[in-house]
Design a protein around this motif. Sequence first.
Motif, PDB file in Angstrom:
ATOM      1  N   ASP A 351      -6.629   5.992  -0.708  1.00  0.00           N
ATOM      2  CA  ASP A 351      -6.775   4.539  -0.604  1.00  0.00           C
ATOM      3  C   ASP A 351      -8.223   4.130  -0.381  1.00  0.00           C
ATOM      4  N   ARG A 398       0.437   4.820  -9.525  1.00  0.00           N
ATOM      5  CA  ARG A 398       0.348   3.817  -8.467  1.00  0.00           C
ATOM      6  C   ARG A 398       0.240   2.397  -9.052  1.00  0.00           C
ATOM      7  N   PHE A 399      -0.526   2.266 -10.128  1.00  0.00           N
ATOM      8  CA  PHE A 399      -0.691   0.958 -10.761  1.00  0.00           C
ATOM      9  C   PHE A 399       0.643   0.464 -11.325  1.00  0.00           C
ATOM     10  N   ASP A 402       2.953  -0.965  -8.764  1.00  0.00           N
ATOM     11  CA  ASP A 402       2.641  -2.350  -8.414  1.00  0.00           C
ATOM     12  C   ASP A 402       3.120  -3.314  -9.496  1.00  0.00           C
ATOM     13  N   ALA A 405       6.820  -3.966  -9.307  1.00  0.00           N
ATOM     14  CA  ALA A 405       7.152  -4.895  -8.239  1.00  0.00           C
ATOM     15  C   ALA A 405       6.900  -6.345  -8.653  1.00  0.00           C
ATOM     16  N   LYS A 406       5.892  -6.563  -9.487  1.00  0.00           N
ATOM     17  CA  LYS A 406       5.570  -7.919  -9.921  1.00  0.00           C
ATOM     18  C   LYS A 406       6.441  -8.367 -11.087  1.00  0.00           C
ATOM     19  N   ILE A 463      -2.329  -9.950 -14.428  1.00  0.00           N
ATOM     20  CA  ILE A 463      -2.198  -9.143 -13.211  1.00  0.00           C
ATOM     21  C   ILE A 463      -3.445  -9.270 -12.330  1.00  0.00           C
TER      22      ILE A 463
END
Length: 823
Positions: A351, A398-399, A402, A405-406, A463
Amino acid sequence: MSEPRAGDDLERYEGMFRFRDQDYYDRHLVFDHVVPMDGANQRQRFEAVARSLRDVLTQRWLLTKETHHRRNAKQVYYLSMEFLIGRTLLNTVNNLGVRGYVEEDLRSDPHQDWAELLDAEPDAGLGNGGLGRLAACFMDSLATLEIPAIGYGLRYEYGMFRQEIHDGSQVEQPDNWLMHPDPWEVARTTESVEVSLNCSFEFQGGTLHRLPGQPIHMLGIPYDRPVAGHGGRTINTLRLWGAASPDFFDFGEFSGGEFVDAVLYKVMAESLTRVLYPDDSTARGRTLRFVQEYFLVGCSLADIVRRFRDRGNAWADLPDKVAIQLNDTHPAMAVAELMRILLDEARLGWDEAWDLTVRTLAYTNHTLLPEALEKWPVEMFQTFLPRLMDIIYEINHRFLGDVRAKYPGDNWVLSRVSLIEETPARQVRMANLAIVGTHSTNGVAQIHSRLLREVTVADLADIFPGRFSNKTNGVTPRRWLLLANPDLAALLTEALGDSWPRDLDRLAELGPLAEDAAFREKFRAARLAAKVRFGNWLKRDLDVEIDPETLVDTQVKRIHEYKRQLLNVLHILTVYHRLRTDSSFDPAPRTYLFAGKAAPAYHLAKRIIRLINDVAAAVNRDPRARGRLRVAFLPNYGVTLAEQVIPATDLSEQISTAGYEASGTSNMKFMMNGALTIGTRDGATIEMGERAGEENIFFFGLTAAEVAARRPSYDPGWHYQNEPETRAVLDMLSSDLISPGDPSRYDLIRQVLLDHGDYFMHLADLGSYIQTHDRIGNLWREDPEGWTRKSILNVAASGYFSSDRTIEEYAREIWDVKPCPIP
């Protein structure tokens, strides 16, 4: 040429540049080459002048580096595969404001010829087109604005290629620009960097075989070149990486008679930076390009991190001290490589490493063409750079989490934004990697930035809406006006004073002078002087003759379908057809000039070059065209040729299919020098019209929205069937007039236009283009005062298109970096 403005600068420079008093020039000429003064040739004299100038710059160059280091200033690192810097000597002399001193000191050498000396320096083979020239302009502006910066590129031994024209066709020859020692560069062998690939090679039966999993190590040797800002206060650095093998050769193999194997890795390593843009029509060419891009990124990031750590900075301070700009997708591997350094060498957590990477890197997009948005096979990453591939997979995982989720359940969005393209083959989308892994993505003209957000990467823009911005390109007025057009520059200094090269907004003061008859007369005289000077140069260097009294109509840029050199040729054929069929037709006398290189594997582009030369041959030998129409293709287009042709041009052709040109910068150079523009509403030409007034730009053709709307139902055959002139011109392509004895020579072009859909809509715009050219010819012939007014107003409106303004916007809005004046 303007001298330094302040008295202390004048005194300082006058003392520094007395070459003969300080024996700089004599010492370098005699002792570097071991020749007597009267026995040296012009190349040796050029090297002596260049080394003398570099000697004088050295103290300021060292002081710049020491000041940036001591103040721990935030620094810009500009990564680009191209830096089209042209010649260095005259540009450096002009930026320092010492041309008069240098020329005066050299007069005591009876064998010295200033013009011949300048011609002894080749254009540096470090770039090809607008991408590289923009990078060079930016380096000039960064130094002029006193912003700490280093440019990183590759030291191509042979550049792209030297273009020759044989029997009308392009022939590629090696551009051996480093045949002689380059007096500007300084090899920094003690700062070499080692980069590794997870793949070795062996030579068997005359063939090179890949051995995955056996690492090969290469050295990146830095070669530094000074970049002098205007006024000479800051001397920044352009660092170019040359490739070498850590071991010269395997002594055991050589002693045993395996002579080729003994030097295999030396030859392979040095071949890495042999040429710019290897032929990517072959697997080997694509592999070489892939490795070149990593070599640039691996060497540069290692060097950047070393500098950062040498100043005692903590890793958490990286975005506060370092701003890395990726010039297009070529250096996009920097996202994964910086993550590798932070994860594997700095031992940071994911992170934190990701946060630092994103805040440090920024990306400039230069194209809307899908084929120009680079993609590299996953297999290639896995073979050569498996660690980077692992990191890219993790970034993507990881991208996409996200994104899910959107956009829950929207797999189409996932497939479009993924860093990995799954079909037809698994490839890494480098533009997506660059957008996801940086804090800023900018386009280079208002329309380009809008289409980038709304069409090309619309999902990613949705995004990351805060990451997208526009930074309209600019060009440096020091090279493209002060240096290239001395007569016009002198007139501007007479009218405005000598501050305009650093403050191009001053050109706006010319607006009212467009109504001053005396100024218009001086302006026309300066324009004619540039045309006469160009005509003399053209005759001397290329044995081409032009009439400077004619309207000089120029299209100079790389040869590509979307640039539409073909549209220009179709108009010329239309004029020629009228001359042949209508004895009363009397057009304004015009000289059409073309220049540009076609990629070696781009067969249609090379065929267009042949067509231009065949049309030139037909037109120029026809008595009916004499004094009215002349066509010439100028070979081996580069910075030096551009410096000659741009000031001499009356009409600039910016005729790309609307929606395809990212920005263009030649349009700005022409405008700055007083040429009027014929163009589509594309790239930065739109903004030129907004600033100069559309009545002072000759717009024609479809808009980007109209191109998109018409494409589904567009039928180029309709124009052939219903427009007699269009049909006659296309039929000329297979006539003995244009292709004598070879009627099928231009079948490919006819097929592209008529059978394959005319993707770039040449025929859709041809009618509007011809009508606009008719208006231009009438204005040139019937209203020279009106033409001159428009020309002056274009120069007056060109101040916005200075690269100084562009760099100020980058510094303020993307890099958060400030000037660091040198004491």
